[in-house]
Design an enzyme around this catalytic site. Structure first.
Site, PDB file in Angstrom:
ATOM      1  N   LYS A  51      51.077  20.073  -0.670  1.00  0.00           N
ATOM      2  CA  LYS A  51      51.266  20.782   0.611  1.00  0.00           C
ATOM      3  C   LYS A  51      50.728  19.925   1.757  1.00  0.00           C
ATOM      4  CE  LYS A  51      46.922  23.252  -0.302  1.00  0.00           C
ATOM      5  NZ  LYS A  51      46.346  24.472  -0.889  1.00  0.00           N
ATOM      6  N   TYR A 270      33.280  10.421  28.536  1.00  0.00           N
ATOM      7  CA  TYR A 270      33.427  11.663  29.300  1.00  0.00           C
ATOM      8  C   TYR A 270      32.112  12.435  29.346  1.00  0.00           C
ATOM      9  CZ  TYR A 270      38.547  11.551  29.576  1.00  0.00           C
ATOM     10  OH  TYR A 270      39.845  11.232  29.864  1.00  0.00           O
TER      11      TYR A 270
HETATM   12  C1  LIG Z   1      45.480  24.053  -1.983  1.00  0.00           C
HETATM   13  C2  LIG Z   1      45.543  24.769  -3.269  1.00  0.00           C
HETATM   14  C3  LIG Z   1      45.236  24.100  -4.462  1.00  0.00           C
HETATM   15  C4  LIG Z   1      44.658  22.721  -4.504  1.00  0.00           C
HETATM   16  O1  LIG Z   1      43.277  22.788  -4.221  1.00  0.00           O
HETATM   17  P1  LIG Z   1      42.351  21.496  -4.165  1.00  0.00           P
HETATM   18  O2  LIG Z   1      40.996  22.054  -3.926  1.00  0.00           O
HETATM   19  O3  LIG Z   1      42.853  20.673  -3.054  1.00  0.00           O
HETATM   20  O4  LIG Z   1      42.476  20.821  -5.483  1.00  0.00           O
HETATM   21  C5  LIG Z   1      45.442  24.783  -5.658  1.00  0.00           C
HETATM   22  N1  LIG Z   1      45.899  26.072  -5.657  1.00  0.00           N
HETATM   23  C6  LIG Z   1      46.158  26.736  -4.518  1.00  0.00           C
HETATM   24  C7  LIG Z   1      46.621  28.145  -4.588  1.00  0.00           C
HETATM   25  C8  LIG Z   1      45.986  26.126  -3.286  1.00  0.00           C
HETATM   26  O5  LIG Z   1      46.235  26.783  -2.152  1.00  0.00           O
END
Ligand SMILES: *Cc1c(COP(=O)(O)O)cnc(C)c1O
Length: 388
Positions: A51, A270
């Site tokens: 993702k 800044y």
């Molecule tokens: C993002 C996600 C993962 C992966 O988790 P990590 O901690 O990055 O390994 C697995 N399962 C679900 C449902 C997620 O949303």
């Protein structure tokens, strides 16, 4: 002089000499991390969570590299991401974690994607679609065992076996998600395992999936059928209280655009939030918060203070940030680096060596996940290894 044309983005890439920052992405390390997680997974199928553009490194490069290593199942958050995965992995199994949005079933069917159903409404819609098509399509069902965010409640999960809609499609996976798997002694881990086991045993024959990256490293290894690592694939430490077992995948270099001496009692950046107590040499880097480098890594105080703030490696030496991170620029204090070892046009390291993604997250008051998923679109991206 180089032709202007050679600087125009033709292959999706920005040339290194035209970019403020260079992102190095090691696809061989990614594949090696996947294999080492698989070897750790106790015989479970090892999927990959890709993702958010594969945590910032690029779906179109990460998925073929993982596929080449043997990964057959991918998880994304959005339907649009799943379509991108399908384009580069025609035979893979692809799940969409954020669930079935109303009216999108036909898109799932068109691209042979699987929704992760997280409510009875979603289950009913998918079942209705499959009935109308006279085709038992595959989907996962998500049971919420403690996050209180996404999925059926455990009591709802325990009623699933009585629902006739379940006969209209194939439940290919029963899944849940850990709340605090990176805390190996958190009692919630065991409670979540037991809750999912209870639902699983009421629905015999359906493969189950619980562990994320950190979950794979829990001492408690329930015989789940599929594991879903994300962060660890990309080099993040799944065991924060121990050494990182993963290989780094991402490195970031920034170009020095200017060097100057700042006199004592003058400020940098800044709002004048950083004060030079003595004459300091300041390097200005061509990366800023618009590149996804957090403004929260700004160094507000005085030269010589040990601030929990951003850091760069210059000729191998740690150099602290000086002042606020701005949109396109970061200023760092390079006074301690021999003058001839730091010149205009040099690159310095913002992620690499001891500056791991976890460490950059810590210095920015966030987690490495956020550092990775914000990696900017203005960098030149230099991929190493992988397929082609
Ligand atoms: C993002 C996600 C993962 C992966 O988790 P990590 O901690 O990055 O390994 C697995 N399962 C679900 C449902 C997620 O949303």
């Amino acid at each position: 002089m180089t032709e202007l044309n050679s600087h125009i983005n033709t292959s999706g890439g920005i040339p290194e000499d035209a970019a403020g920052g260079i992102l190095h992405i090691d696809l061989d390390a990614l594949a090696s991390n996947w294999r080492s997680l698989r070897d750790h997974a106790g015989g479970a199928e090892t999927a990959a969570v890709v993702k958010a553009n594969a945590y910032g490194i690029g779906i179109e490069r990460a998925v073929p590299a993982l596929n080449g290593a043997g990964c057959r199942t991918f998880f994304v958050a959005h339907l649009s991401e799943a379509i991108r995965v399908r384009a580069v992995a025609p035979d893979a199994t692809v799940y969409v974690l954020n669930g079935l949005f109303t009216g999108t079933s036909s898109t799932y069917a068109e691209f042979d994607l699987r929704p992760v159903l997280g409510s009875f409404e979603e289950i009913d819609e998918w079942a209705g679609f499959c009935r109308a098509q006279s085709q038992k399509r595959k989907a996962a069902i998500h049971v919420d065992t403690g996050m209180n965010r996404l999925g059926l409640t455990v009591p709802q999960g325990l009623t699933l076996r009585d629902r006739t809609e379940l006969k209209d499609f194939e439940t290919a996976l029963l899944m849940s998600h850990f709340v605090s798997a990176e805390e190996s002694d958190n009692p919630l881990n065991r409670q979540q395992i037991e809750a999912l086991e209870a639902v699983r045993s009421s629905l015999p024959g359906i493969p189950a999936s619980l562990p994320n990256s950190s979950g794979i490293f829990l001492g408690d290894k329930p015989a789940y059928d599929l594991v879903r690592p994300g962060y660890a694939l990309y080099g993040g430490n799944p065991t924060p209280d121990r050494d990182n077992p993963m290989k780094p995948v991402v490195g970031l270099e920034a170009r020095i655009v200017q060097l100057r001496w700042v006199e004592a009692d003058h400020t940098v950046g800044y709002n004048g939030r950083w004060l030079a107590l003595t004459r300091r040499r300041i390097a200005t880097l061509s990366v800023g918060y618009a590149d996804g480098y957090p403004r929260a890594a700004s160094a507000r105080g005085k030269s010589g203070d040990e601030l929990l703030a951003g850091m760069a490696l210059v000729a191998g030496r740690p150099c602290p940030f000086a002042g606020n991170v701005s949109m396109d620029l970061i200023t760092i204090d390079v006074t301690d680096v021999p003058e001839n070892q730091v010149q205009r046009g040099d690159t310095v390291t913002l992620i690499g060596g001891d500056l791991t993604v976890d460490e950059v997250g810590r210095r920015s008051g966030t987690i490495g996940y956020e550092i990775l998923t914000n990696l900017g679109q203005r960098y030149a991206r230099a991929y190493r290894g992988g397929q082609g």
